[in-house]
Write a protein that holds these residues in place. Structure first.
Motif, mmCIF file in Angstrom:
data_model
loop_
_atom_site.group_PDB
_atom_site.id
_atom_site.type_symbol
_atom_site.label_atom_id
_atom_site.label_comp_id
_atom_site.label_asym_id
_atom_site.label_seq_id
_atom_site.Cartn_x
_atom_site.Cartn_y
_atom_site.Cartn_z
ATOM 1 N N LYS A 163 -55.340 68.090 -46.256
ATOM 2 C CA LYS A 163 -54.479 68.203 -45.088
ATOM 3 C C LYS A 163 -53.127 67.596 -45.393
ATOM 4 C CE LYS A 163 -53.787 64.524 -43.824
ATOM 5 N NZ LYS A 163 -53.200 63.319 -44.495
ATOM 6 N N PRO A 164 -52.034 67.960 -44.768
ATOM 7 C CA PRO A 164 -51.933 69.127 -43.910
ATOM 8 C C PRO A 164 -51.953 70.398 -44.771
ATOM 9 C CG PRO A 164 -49.776 68.102 -44.209
ATOM 10 C CD PRO A 164 -50.763 67.228 -44.903
ATOM 11 N N HIS A 196 -49.211 72.522 -51.085
ATOM 12 C CA HIS A 196 -50.513 73.071 -50.661
ATOM 13 C C HIS A 196 -50.469 74.581 -50.428
ATOM 14 C CE1 HIS A 196 -51.932 68.923 -48.896
ATOM 15 N NE2 HIS A 196 -51.772 68.902 -50.204
ATOM 16 N N ASN A 249 -59.627 69.652 -45.554
ATOM 17 C CA ASN A 249 -60.412 68.426 -45.670
ATOM 18 C C ASN A 249 -60.168 67.410 -44.546
ATOM 19 O OD1 ASN A 249 -62.361 66.794 -46.852
ATOM 20 N ND2 ASN A 249 -60.767 65.556 -47.837
ATOM 21 N N THR A 262 -53.049 67.952 -54.079
ATOM 22 C CA THR A 262 -51.694 67.632 -54.530
ATOM 23 C C THR A 262 -50.872 67.163 -53.319
ATOM 24 O OG1 THR A 262 -51.243 69.963 -54.165
ATOM 25 C CG2 THR A 262 -51.688 69.298 -56.434
ATOM 26 N N PRO A 263 -49.621 66.734 -53.515
ATOM 27 C CA PRO A 263 -48.786 66.381 -52.357
ATOM 28 C C PRO A 263 -48.567 67.574 -51.423
ATOM 29 C CG PRO A 263 -47.887 65.431 -54.367
ATOM 30 C CD PRO A 263 -48.990 66.347 -54.794
ATOM 31 N N ASN A 264 -48.305 67.253 -50.165
ATOM 32 C CA ASN A 264 -48.330 68.241 -49.075
ATOM 33 C C ASN A 264 -47.514 69.513 -49.324
ATOM 34 O OD1 ASN A 264 -49.593 66.068 -48.041
ATOM 35 N ND2 ASN A 264 -48.159 65.680 -46.369
ATOM 36 N N HIS A 287 -49.206 66.119 -62.149
ATOM 37 C CA HIS A 287 -47.939 66.863 -62.236
ATOM 38 C C HIS A 287 -47.354 66.774 -63.641
ATOM 39 C CE1 HIS A 287 -46.611 62.753 -61.390
ATOM 40 N NE2 HIS A 287 -45.434 63.084 -61.868
ATOM 41 N N SER A 346 -54.477 58.447 -58.476
ATOM 42 C CA SER A 346 -54.180 59.048 -57.169
ATOM 43 C C SER A 346 -55.085 58.421 -56.115
ATOM 44 C CB SER A 346 -54.410 60.557 -57.205
ATOM 45 O OG SER A 346 -55.775 60.826 -57.386
ATOM 46 N N PHE A 390 -67.200 62.953 -47.213
ATOM 47 C CA PHE A 390 -66.593 64.072 -47.954
ATOM 48 C C PHE A 390 -67.697 64.931 -48.590
ATOM 49 C CE2 PHE A 390 -61.939 62.760 -49.088
ATOM 50 C CZ PHE A 390 -61.718 62.350 -47.793
ATOM 51 N N TRP A 414 -51.320 74.199 -62.499
ATOM 52 C CA TRP A 414 -52.207 75.068 -61.695
ATOM 53 C C TRP A 414 -52.043 76.547 -62.014
ATOM 54 C CZ3 TRP A 414 -50.349 78.762 -58.368
ATOM 55 C CH2 TRP A 414 -49.038 78.626 -57.886
HETATM 56 P P1 NAI Z 1 -51.106 60.689 -54.703
HETATM 57 O O1 NAI Z 1 -49.630 60.717 -54.772
HETATM 58 O O2 NAI Z 1 -51.844 59.394 -54.769
HETATM 59 O O3 NAI Z 1 -51.706 61.656 -55.850
HETATM 60 C C1 NAI Z 1 -51.266 62.971 -56.022
HETATM 61 C C2 NAI Z 1 -51.828 63.508 -57.339
HETATM 62 O O4 NAI Z 1 -51.475 64.880 -57.461
HETATM 63 C C3 NAI Z 1 -51.258 62.792 -58.562
HETATM 64 O O5 NAI Z 1 -52.299 62.625 -59.506
HETATM 65 C C4 NAI Z 1 -50.212 63.784 -59.087
HETATM 66 O O6 NAI Z 1 -49.981 63.672 -60.469
HETATM 67 C C5 NAI Z 1 -50.870 65.094 -58.754
HETATM 68 N N1 NAI Z 1 -49.935 66.214 -58.638
HETATM 69 C C6 NAI Z 1 -48.741 66.243 -58.007
HETATM 70 N N2 NAI Z 1 -48.206 67.465 -58.087
HETATM 71 C C7 NAI Z 1 -49.063 68.227 -58.792
HETATM 72 C C8 NAI Z 1 -49.077 69.580 -59.216
HETATM 73 N N3 NAI Z 1 -48.073 70.404 -58.913
HETATM 74 N N4 NAI Z 1 -50.136 70.026 -59.931
HETATM 75 C C9 NAI Z 1 -51.165 69.213 -60.237
HETATM 76 N N5 NAI Z 1 -51.209 67.918 -59.857
HETATM 77 C C10 NAI Z 1 -50.181 67.438 -59.146
HETATM 78 O O7 NAI Z 1 -51.483 61.472 -53.358
HETATM 79 P P2 NAI Z 1 -52.781 61.296 -52.458
HETATM 80 O O8 NAI Z 1 -52.577 60.164 -51.527
HETATM 81 O O9 NAI Z 1 -53.998 61.354 -53.298
HETATM 82 O O10 NAI Z 1 -52.666 62.596 -51.528
HETATM 83 C C11 NAI Z 1 -52.878 63.899 -52.003
HETATM 84 C C12 NAI Z 1 -53.146 64.789 -50.796
HETATM 85 O O11 NAI Z 1 -54.340 64.350 -50.140
HETATM 86 C C13 NAI Z 1 -52.043 64.755 -49.735
HETATM 87 O O12 NAI Z 1 -51.867 66.038 -49.226
HETATM 88 C C14 NAI Z 1 -52.575 63.835 -48.658
HETATM 89 O O13 NAI Z 1 -52.117 64.166 -47.363
HETATM 90 C C15 NAI Z 1 -54.077 64.087 -48.767
HETATM 91 N N6 NAI Z 1 -54.908 62.952 -48.350
HETATM 92 C C16 NAI Z 1 -55.961 63.221 -47.536
HETATM 93 C C17 NAI Z 1 -56.793 62.232 -47.093
HETATM 94 C C18 NAI Z 1 -57.947 62.587 -46.218
HETATM 95 O O14 NAI Z 1 -58.553 61.696 -45.639
HETATM 96 N N7 NAI Z 1 -58.315 63.845 -46.066
HETATM 97 C C19 NAI Z 1 -56.566 60.829 -47.444
HETATM 98 C C20 NAI Z 1 -55.451 60.641 -48.369
HETATM 99 C C21 NAI Z 1 -54.657 61.672 -48.788
#
Ligand code: NAI
Length: 386
Positions: A107-108, A89, A133, A84-86, A40, A15, A323, A63
């Motif tokens: 976020k969001p 949340h 975050n 997790t994906p948006n 997931h 991720s 962070f 979860w």
């Molecule tokens: P990603 O797609 O790279 O990873 C998502 C992870 O969550 C994967 O490991 C997936 O298997 C897991 N996952 C998905 N559904 C799940 C569930 N129901 N239960 C448990 N695990 C589950 O996504 P990424 O880029 O890491 O983004 C995740 C979140 O973080 C998003 O909401 C994104 O907006 C946010 N984000 C925030 C940043 C920041 O600077 N604050 C930067 C990048 C992402």
């Protein structure tokens, strides 16, 4: 000082953001990684959790299993991060708050304003923390900018300009790439793509630094890659509640830009400029004097900046350490609550559910204004309109 117990949902192997959270939470020794439902795919999540050192019975498959398992324990986790994906949340954050856990949500925070208001109400009724975050506000010199503005070094703030413009979705031939396509698909992304993903960081950063909230906005939204339904570029004009004018540009087609988050603040007595890719330097222009470069870690910065700086001046501190500062704030908040004492005011800066809600109202305001050729719209959540 005993370590606090920390759990994580999402952030599985490969991720994008999972590793930054694990580094940030573990860095200062405040939190011990104790439980997780990381993927997931239940088996992949359990396996990765165990490889990261979780005990067999706390490497959960999903979860809900984690909530049920942790709820019943005397040594339950003190904080859970939702990465997790948006679209997931809201449901996960709500369930953990209702069960009495403190949450740090990516976020969001939610997909709608109504869900955001529900989370804010839940934090009040449960007394639990829901942090969001906006991790870049953890940078030491961002905290210092805020302190300089708050103590009046710049005088009245006339204008703030924020950008989050990267070039990573600039290839039209990439439109069918599954990692890119969902972001511009309203069924999966909601009413906004680039602003909801990146623009809200820039808007929150502007509010954080100047200590004002956005009242009204006008947005010009475009899909530079024509096959996209949602915007890949937006330019916003803003008015803040303290009278400051705001300009905000966000884009995903700005080829040559890497991360692309930066902020400039212009007051009656001075200006400031800072960029996420050079986080250890803050440019300060006092009226009528020479341009000065403030270095992270130098003497006589604000208490907020000193608290969030670790390595000696001249050595780079980067994003996972920003962070880590959010996690350090949360550790202080949780410990203060456990000890029944007031928390260190210099740590009381972590972004809250209210900030997550304001972002969501801004996302819908951008979509509304964009559709109406940039008409000015109210950017406040209904809950905060008095
Ligand atoms: P990603 O797609 O790279 O990873 C998502 C992870 O969550 C994967 O490991 C997936 O298997 C897991 N996952 C998905 N559904 C799940 C569930 N129901 N239960 C448990 N695990 C589950 O996504 P990424 O880029 O890491 O983004 C995740 C979140 O973080 C998003 O909401 C994104 O907006 C946010 N984000 C925030 C940043 C920041 O600077 N604050 C930067 C990048 C992402």
């Amino acid at each position: 000082m005993a370590k606090l117990r920390w759990g994580m949902i999402g952030g599985g192997e490969g991720s994008q953001i999972g590793p930054a959270h694990r580094l940030g939470a573990g860095l200062d020794g405040h939190f011990e990684f104790t439980a997780g439902a990381l993927d997931h795919r239940p088996d992949a999540g359990r396996d990765y959790g165990k490889r990261l050192g979780l005990a067999e019975d706390r490497a959960y498959g999903d979860w809900r299993e984690m909530l049920a398992g942790e709820k019943g324990r005397d040594d339950r986790i003190d904080l859970v991060t939702v990465a997790t994906p948006n679209a997931t949340h809201f449901e996960i954050t709500k369930a953990f708050l209702e069960a009495g856990f403190h949450v740090l949500c990516e976020k969001p925070m939610t997909m709608t304003v109504e869900e955001g208001e529900e989370i804010v109400r839940l934090t009040k009724s449960t007394g639990r923390i829901c942090a969001v975050n906006y991790g870049y506000t953890g940078y030491s010199l961002v905290r210092h900018m805020r302190a300089m503005v708050a103590r009046g070094d710049l005088g009245r703030i006339r204008l703030v300009k924020a950008e989050f413009a990267h070039g990573h979705h600039a290839d039209a031939a990439d439109a069918d790439n599954p990692r890119v396509r969902w972001r511009y698909d309203p069924a999966q992304a909601g009413v906004s793509a680039q602003f909801a993903d990146c623009g809200i960081h820039a808007l929150h950063m502007a509010s954080f630094v100047i200590g004002q909230e956005v009242d009204r906005m006008s947005a010009d939204t475009v899909s530079c890659i024509e096959s996209r339904v949602l915007e890949d570029d937006a330019m916003l004009n803003l008015r803040f509640d303290g009278g400051t004018v705001g300009r905000l540009w966000t884009s995903s087609i700005a080829l040559g830009n890497q991360h692309g988050l930066s902020i400039q603040v212009f007051g009656e007595k001075g200006g400031l400029r800072w960029a996420q890719e050079q986080p250890n330097q803050l440019y300060y222009m006092p009226l009528g004097q020479r341009l000065q470069v403030i270095e992270r870690g130098e003497a006589n910065l604000s208490p907020e900046a000193d608290r969030t700086s670790r390595v000696t001046i001249g050595h780079a501190e980067g994003m996972p350490l920003a962070f880590a500062n959010i996690y350090a704030d949360l550790a202080e908040a949780i410990r203060a609550e456990k000890d029944g004492r007031a928390m260190d005011p210099a740590a009381n800066l972590y972004p809250r559910a209210e900030d997550g809600l304001r972002s969501m109202a801004a996302v819908f305001a951008v979509a509304q204004s964009g559709k109406a050729q940039g008409a000015w719209v109210d950017a406040r959540p209904p809950m905060f309109r008095t």
